[in-house]
Scaffold this motif. Structure first.
Motif: not given
Length: 576
Positions: A226-234
């Motif tokens: 599936y589509n997967a992502f990383v959200w960088d909070l900084t």
């Protein structure tokens, strides 16, 4: 749709009976451990491990220490307007917080509760209406991945997701200190380039190092990846991710490595045989955070893998697999270099697993029932110490009658803050070219990931129809001198063979050269074939007792079938 693939496989398997004789109770004496904290040695009394068990029928949670000592028991409260507990709960790394989503069986309205286990109190609660993502006609669904770590490193915030059919979805990070929240959704500028459908379902798989990893399930019942992502909070940036392209993953906290069960068309497969389960995950793959790469390290053309787990401190991987031709489940232990180390007895029905530094814990459930009324007995927690050889484990705890417990959290007190206790690691085998994440690499971990052994796909021998439990012929390891040299001092712990089990393999021990194969399990039965000393046979049934012998129904290498005796006096079949 969000239940792990193991649920679908369990529904299509035959009834697994619990073999009580496999297990013997053994207590683990609490160990005095030394933990290096801020360069000062602190000695404290602690059990070698602790676990929270969760019962989805009652909402009860039981904390069990090594040796079966029950240290705490709580019942998670049902908020007003809820009457149903979730299948899984998410526990914070220290065990202080439990996040869970309850629902109303009539209206399907949900509520997310964060419960504090120290003072037994509600820390916070969330409803889709309060989050502004629900309507009268389209109630939102809240998603928590029970085995995932959805809490920040300092446990001051946690991440979850919501989705409303046709209205959109959100990934939310809730700050427990400031009582504020951040979110990202399909309409956010960071997500626009990816074109994710509005009725997709995001599921948070991991939250640490200031990043949130989430997998987006499509509106239709498509198979992974599936589509997967990383959200960088900084930086508030979003990157594509290759670590979590499926919900069927496990993460090794000390290294950040991820193991996943995935289909891979580059490797031999028989996916046409797996129509009943929609797809065949013919490979086990690993993600290495140091390189940002994911690649297959083990594969079998005749099997579909699911529910992988790091065990023995990350040295080994325990994974279940399903054979479409045999319609059976198997639990296999694999090493990083692509070798099959051993297979658990098929009589053992594993419901949930958690890795330890020396082995793993698992819960076995002998029941097929899915309602409270159908469950007459409790479930059992077992501890497997692989440093003592491959075995079915020792009973640590049995839940009360009428309960169905699962492992929700484990803390191994031997490795907390002490990276020196991490065992040496073998290099990963690599069966195909890697795929890479677009996210910047994370800071170096205290325990550097081991190197990778490159194995061209042409060097892998994967038979289309292989007899169980031999899942794959060990591939030849080709060391590329310019890339990596495999350490010669690393020795995988010796694994003792299991006893003879149905669906397993056995070897003919016939000093005189041949052994009789009989039509029935008794000495006066007709002989219909013979086996040669050293032949490997497949065990089809048994055991039966007659004439002071133990008999097993086997199939020989030429297809001959019949009953043979187990070796007790120098002749018969022995574990392969």
């Amino acid at each position: 749709m969000l239940r792990k693939p193991r649920t679908a496989f369990v529904l299509i398997t035959v009834l697994f009976a619990m073999c009580v004789g496999l297990f013997t109770a053994a207590a683990q004496t609490p160990t005095v451990i030394t933990i290096d904290n801020s360069n000062q040695q602190q000695t404290q009394q602690a059990p070698i491990w602790e676990a929270w068990l969760y019962d989805a029928f009652t909402g009860g949670m039981t904390q069990v220490a090594a040796g079966g000592v029950v240290t705490r028991e709580i019942v998670l409260p049902l908020p007003l307007g809820s009457d149903t507990y979730p299948a899984e709960v998410a526990v914070s790394p220290s065990g202080r917080f439990v996040a869970y989503v309850t629902s109303d069986s009539v209206s399907s309205q949900q509520q997310l509760t964060l419960w504090g286990t120290v003072l037994n109190e509600v820390i916070s609660s969330y409803s889709p209406e309060a989050l502004g993502v629900s309507s009268d006609t389209q109630p939102a669904r809240i998603y928590l991945q029970g085995a995932a770590n959805i809490f920040s490193d300092d446990e001051t915030s946690f991440a979850f997701s919501v989705s409303t059919l046709g209205l959109g979805w959100q990934v939310i990070v809730s700050d427990l200190v400031s009582d504020t929240a951040r979110n990202i959704n399909g309409a956010s500028p960071q997500m626009q380039p990816f074109g994710i459908p509005v009725d997709s379902i995001p599921v948070v798989q991991r939250y640490d190092d200031g990043r949130v990893w989430f997998t987006v399930l499509p509106p239709t019942e498509d198979a992974p990846p599936y589509n997967a992502f990383v959200w960088d909070l900084t930086t508030d940036m979003v990157y594509t991710d290759v670590a979590y392209p499926t919900l069927d993953t496990d993460t090794l906290p000390l290294t950040g490595e991820v193991v996943a069960a995935l289909p891979d068309d580059r490797l031999p497969n028989t996916k046409g045989d797996f129509q009943i389960v929609q797809t065949q995950s013919n490979s086990l793959q690993v993600y290495q955070p140091g390189t940002g790469a994911r690649f297959p390290f083990y594969a079998d053309a005749a099997l579909s893998f699911f529910d992988p787990h790091f065990i023995q401190g990350g040295q080994l991987v325990l994974a279940s697999s399903y054979s479409a031709t045999e319609q059976n489940l198997y639990w296999s232990i694999l090493s990083r270099d692509g070798r099959l180390v051993g297979t658990l007895p098929t009589l053992v029905r594993i419901e949930s697993v958690w890795g330890l530094v020396d082995g793993f814990l698992y819960v076995v459930d002998p029941h097929e029932g899915t309602t409270e009324e159908e469950i007459a007995e409790g479930t059992t927690l077992l501890y497997v110490d692989l440093t003592q050889g491959l075995n079915a484990g020792t009973v640590q705890f049995t839940s009360a009658p009428g309960t169905r417990a699962r492992i929700a959290w484990v803390r191994d007190n031997r490795v907390i803050n002490d990276f020196a206790l991490m065992p040496p690691m073998l290099a990963w085998a690599q069966l195909a070219e890697p795929v890479f994440t677009s996210a910047p690499p994370l800071p170096a971990t205290p325990v550097p990931p081991p190197p990778t052994v490159i194995i061209p796909p042409t060097a892998v021998v994967i038979p289309i129809a292989t007899a169980m439990p031999t899942l794959i012929a060990p591939p030849t390891i080709i060391v590329i001198p310019t890339t990596v040299v495999v350490p010669t001092t690393i020795i995988l712990p010796t694994v003792t063979p299991m006893g003879i089990t149905v669906n397993g393999s056995a070897r003919v021990n016939a000093p005189d050269g041949d052994m009789d194969v009989r039509l029935e399990p008794r000495m006066d039965a007709e002989v219909n074939a013979d086996l040669t000393n050293g032949d490997i046979v497949r065990v089809l049934g048994g055991p039966e007792s007659a004439d002071n012998f133990v008999w097993w129904l086997v199939r020989g290498p030429d297809g001959e079938e019949g009953w043979v005796i187990e070796d007790t006096n120098g002749e018969g079949i022995v574990p392969a």
